[in-house]
Design a protein around this motif. Structure first.
Motif, PDB file in Angstrom:
ATOM      1  N   GLN B   6       0.853  -1.181   0.000  1.00 48.52           N
ATOM      2  CA  GLN B   6       0.000   0.000   0.000  1.00 48.52           C
ATOM      3  C   GLN B   6       0.895   1.239   0.000  1.00 48.52           C
ATOM      4  OE1 GLN B   6      -2.920  -1.840   3.240  1.00 48.52           O
ATOM      5  NE2 GLN B   6      -3.786   0.006   2.301  1.00 48.52           N
ATOM      6  N   ARG B  37     -10.832  -0.283   7.787  1.00 49.71           N
ATOM      7  CA  ARG B  37     -10.444   0.960   8.451  1.00 49.71           C
ATOM      8  C   ARG B  37     -10.011   0.612   9.869  1.00 49.71           C
ATOM      9  NH1 ARG B  37     -13.471   6.565   9.226  1.00 49.71           N
ATOM     10  NH2 ARG B  37     -12.622   7.072  11.282  1.00 49.71           N
ATOM     11  N   THR B  87      -6.299   4.707   9.622  1.00 46.27           N
ATOM     12  CA  THR B  87      -5.443   3.906   8.762  1.00 46.27           C
ATOM     13  C   THR B  87      -6.323   2.942   7.967  1.00 46.27           C
ATOM     14  OG1 THR B  87      -3.540   4.050  10.252  1.00 46.27           O
ATOM     15  CG2 THR B  87      -3.563   2.222   8.683  1.00 46.27           C
ATOM     16  N   TYR B  88      -6.061   2.869   6.680  1.00 43.22           N
ATOM     17  CA  TYR B  88      -6.841   2.017   5.788  1.00 43.22           C
ATOM     18  C   TYR B  88      -5.964   0.859   5.317  1.00 43.22           C
ATOM     19  CZ  TYR B  88     -10.334   5.648   5.880  1.00 43.22           C
ATOM     20  OH  TYR B  88     -11.283   6.546   6.312  1.00 43.22           O
ATOM     21  N   LEU B  89      -6.453  -0.348   5.512  1.00 43.57           N
ATOM     22  CA  LEU B  89      -5.716  -1.551   5.137  1.00 43.57           C
ATOM     23  C   LEU B  89      -6.488  -2.347   4.101  1.00 43.57           C
ATOM     24  CD1 LEU B  89      -5.439  -1.367   8.594  1.00 43.57           C
ATOM     25  CD2 LEU B  89      -3.629  -2.940   7.986  1.00 43.57           C
ATOM     26  N   GLY B 106      -0.921  -0.740   5.256  1.00 43.34           N
ATOM     27  CA  GLY B 106      -1.863   0.351   5.464  1.00 43.34           C
ATOM     28  C   GLY B 106      -1.391   1.703   4.991  1.00 43.34           C
ATOM     29  N   ARG B 108      -2.011   5.641   6.267  1.00 43.23           N
ATOM     30  CA  ARG B 108      -2.555   6.473   7.346  1.00 43.23           C
ATOM     31  C   ARG B 108      -3.054   7.780   6.755  1.00 43.23           C
ATOM     32  NH1 ARG B 108       1.625   6.839  10.142  1.00 43.23           N
ATOM     33  NH2 ARG B 108       2.187   9.011   9.895  1.00 43.23           N
TER      34      ARG B 108
END
Lengths: 115, 113
Positions: B6, B37, B87-89, B106, B108
């Motif tokens: 990512q 999220r 944070t998006y994973l 992730g 952020r």
């Protein structure tokens, strides 16, 4: 519907102590997982279970044990705690491993510090 | 082994801006891809799940796309709000092996009021 519930939320252990992290889900999910999350690293799978009585190792199983006597519960046991086990532990569940029912649901996490 | 990347690791945008988060993976033999999220000190909340046969999924201001052949997924957030800061994973589930779910590290996101 509580979803996935983990206890405790925080724990400090001394080196060599043992403890169990509890995880329970009320969604009748077959699959359950334990992950650890370390800063700057992706989630690493410790153990998983595909149903009651069936467990298998993930990527980082050393120092841990699990059991799955019921569909709802999947406790993670730490034996002889070491500083390297300081981490945040997440329990997750899914109904299956594929398709829309493969969607993963997570607990709030258990923050463990080993001193 | 499946590698999930990512980029960027962190992103700051002003409120109201539309934005795109990226996820790339090395093995296209996947069942699905899931976006999560994570708020500080909290667990992961599922946002969207895209099956391998789908091109996109939408939920409110979120739209996730999947291009399996190129090993890419994007998460589009429209009209960003400070509450989107998290944070998006992304995670992909491979077709081989029961131990088959792989996570990225992730992105952020900070949305500035």
């Amino acid at each position: 519907n509580a979803g996935v519930t983990q206890t405790p939320k925080f724990r400090i252990l001394k080196i060599g102590q043992s403890m169990t992290l509890q995880c329970t889900q009320d969604m009748n999910h077959n699959y359950m997982y334990w992950y650890r999350q370390d800063p700057g690293m992706g989630l690493k799978l410790i153990y998983y279970s595909v149903g009651a009585g069936i467990t298998d190792k993930g990527e980082v199983p050393n120092g841990y044990n699990v059991s799955r006597s019921t569909t709802e519960d999947f406790p993670l046991r730490l034996e002889l705690a070491a500083p390297s086990q300081t981490s945040v532990y997440f329990c997750a569940s899914s109904y299956s491993s594929t398709g829309v029912t493969g969607e993963l649901f997570f607990g709030e996490g258990s923050r463990l510090t080993v001193l | 082994k499946q590698e999930v990347t990512q980029i960027p690791a962190a992103l700051s945008v002003p409120e109201g801006e539309n934005l795109v988060l990226n996820c790339s993976f090395t093995d296209s033999a996947i069942y699905n891809l899931q976006w999560f999220r994570q708020d500080p000190g909290k667990g992961l909340t599922s946002l969207l799940l895209i099956q391998s046969s789908q091109r996109e999924q939408t939920s409110g201001r979120l739209n996730a796309s999947l291009d399996k052949s190129s090993g890419r997924s994007t998460l589009y957030i429209a009209a960003s709000q400070p509450g989107d800061s998290a944070t998006y994973l992304c995670a992909v589930r491979k077709k081989t092996g029961a131990n088959n779910l792989f996570f990225g590290t992730g992105t952020r996101l900070t949305v500035i009021p």
